[in-house]
Design a protein around this motif. Sequence first.
Motif, PDB file in Angstrom:
ATOM      1  N   GLN A 197       0.857  -1.206   0.099  1.00 36.32           N
ATOM      2  CA  GLN A 197      -0.066   0.028  -0.076  1.00 36.32           C
ATOM      3  C   GLN A 197       0.792   1.236  -0.036  1.00 36.32           C
ATOM      4  O   GLN A 197       1.710   1.282   0.837  1.00 36.32           O
ATOM      5  CB  GLN A 197      -0.819  -0.137   1.115  1.00 36.32           C
ATOM      6  CG  GLN A 197      -1.974   1.280   1.366  1.00 36.32           C
ATOM      7  CD  GLN A 197      -3.194   0.902   0.465  1.00 36.32           C
ATOM      8  OE1 GLN A 197      -3.613  -0.236   0.348  1.00 36.32           O
ATOM      9  NE2 GLN A 197      -3.787   1.798  -0.113  1.00 36.32           N
TER      10      GLN A 197
ATOM     11  N   ASP B  69       0.689   5.888  -0.758  1.00 37.22           N
ATOM     12  CA  ASP B  69       0.160   6.936  -0.645  1.00 37.22           C
ATOM     13  C   ASP B  69       0.110   7.624  -1.984  1.00 37.22           C
ATOM     14  O   ASP B  69      -0.937   8.158  -2.224  1.00 37.22           O
ATOM     15  CB  ASP B  69       0.859   7.904   0.457  1.00 37.22           C
ATOM     16  CG  ASP B  69       0.585   7.570   1.704  1.00 37.22           C
ATOM     17  OD1 ASP B  69      -0.461   6.668   2.210  1.00 37.22           O
ATOM     18  OD2 ASP B  69       1.376   7.691   2.749  1.00 37.22           O
ATOM     19  N   ASP B  70       1.241   7.596  -2.888  1.00 35.95           N
ATOM     20  CA  ASP B  70       1.189   8.125  -4.217  1.00 35.95           C
ATOM     21  C   ASP B  70       1.414   7.095  -5.259  1.00 35.95           C
ATOM     22  O   ASP B  70       2.517   6.749  -5.468  1.00 35.95           O
ATOM     23  CB  ASP B  70       2.321   9.211  -4.238  1.00 35.95           C
ATOM     24  CG  ASP B  70       2.340  10.179  -5.520  1.00 35.95           C
ATOM     25  OD1 ASP B  70       1.930   9.544  -6.488  1.00 35.95           O
ATOM     26  OD2 ASP B  70       2.907  10.977  -5.388  1.00 35.95           O
ATOM     27  N   PHE B  71       0.335   6.479  -5.676  1.00 31.98           N
ATOM     28  CA  PHE B  71       0.476   5.243  -6.560  1.00 31.98           C
ATOM     29  C   PHE B  71       1.056   5.663  -7.886  1.00 31.98           C
ATOM     30  O   PHE B  71       1.991   4.640  -8.171  1.00 31.98           O
ATOM     31  CB  PHE B  71      -0.946   4.993  -6.829  1.00 31.98           C
ATOM     32  CG  PHE B  71      -0.981   3.841  -8.065  1.00 31.98           C
ATOM     33  CD1 PHE B  71      -1.141   2.335  -7.270  1.00 31.98           C
ATOM     34  CD2 PHE B  71      -1.060   4.005  -9.215  1.00 31.98           C
ATOM     35  CE1 PHE B  71      -1.117   1.361  -8.295  1.00 31.98           C
ATOM     36  CE2 PHE B  71      -0.979   2.985 -10.183  1.00 31.98           C
ATOM     37  CZ  PHE B  71      -1.050   1.793  -9.589  1.00 31.98           C
TER      38      PHE B  71
ATOM     39  N   GLY C 139      -3.069   1.753  -4.179  1.00 29.90           N
ATOM     40  CA  GLY C 139      -2.659   3.227  -3.865  1.00 29.90           C
ATOM     41  C   GLY C 139      -4.458   3.843  -3.834  1.00 29.90           C
ATOM     42  O   GLY C 139      -5.277   3.058  -4.299  1.00 29.90           O
TER      43      GLY C 139
END
Length: 130
Positions: A83, A85-87, A128
């Motif tokens: 996981q 935050d900024d895919f 994300g």
Amino acid sequence: MRIDLVTLVVAEYDPAIAFFTEVLGFDLVEDEPSLTTDGRPKRWVVVRPPGGQTGLLLARADGDDQAAVVGRQVAGRVGFFLQVDDFEATYRRMRDADVEFVRPPRTEPYGRVAVFRDIAGNRWDLLGPA
């Protein structure tokens, strides 16, 4: 109660450490000499995402049975989930580092996802926010 470590069987320590630290950005938490149950040398190698609680114990395959599961720990299924935050930035960085993506990014109700292989060949979901 929590899961502290999950073992990931790899072919060799150093390329696996480089993949997880340099490509995925994990922290190298431990890399210490150790011994097998029958006294042969090995290493205790743990990597963990920054700020993460659960780590991966990178275990070099020892013998034919273990070598047979390198890259197939979950029988070809996605078995690990990263996981971020900024895919988009993470996806671009990984693609630029020649990470093999076996499924391109897509949007699902739960967010953005793409499937990649780690250095051993195991499948991971890169996840994300939507």
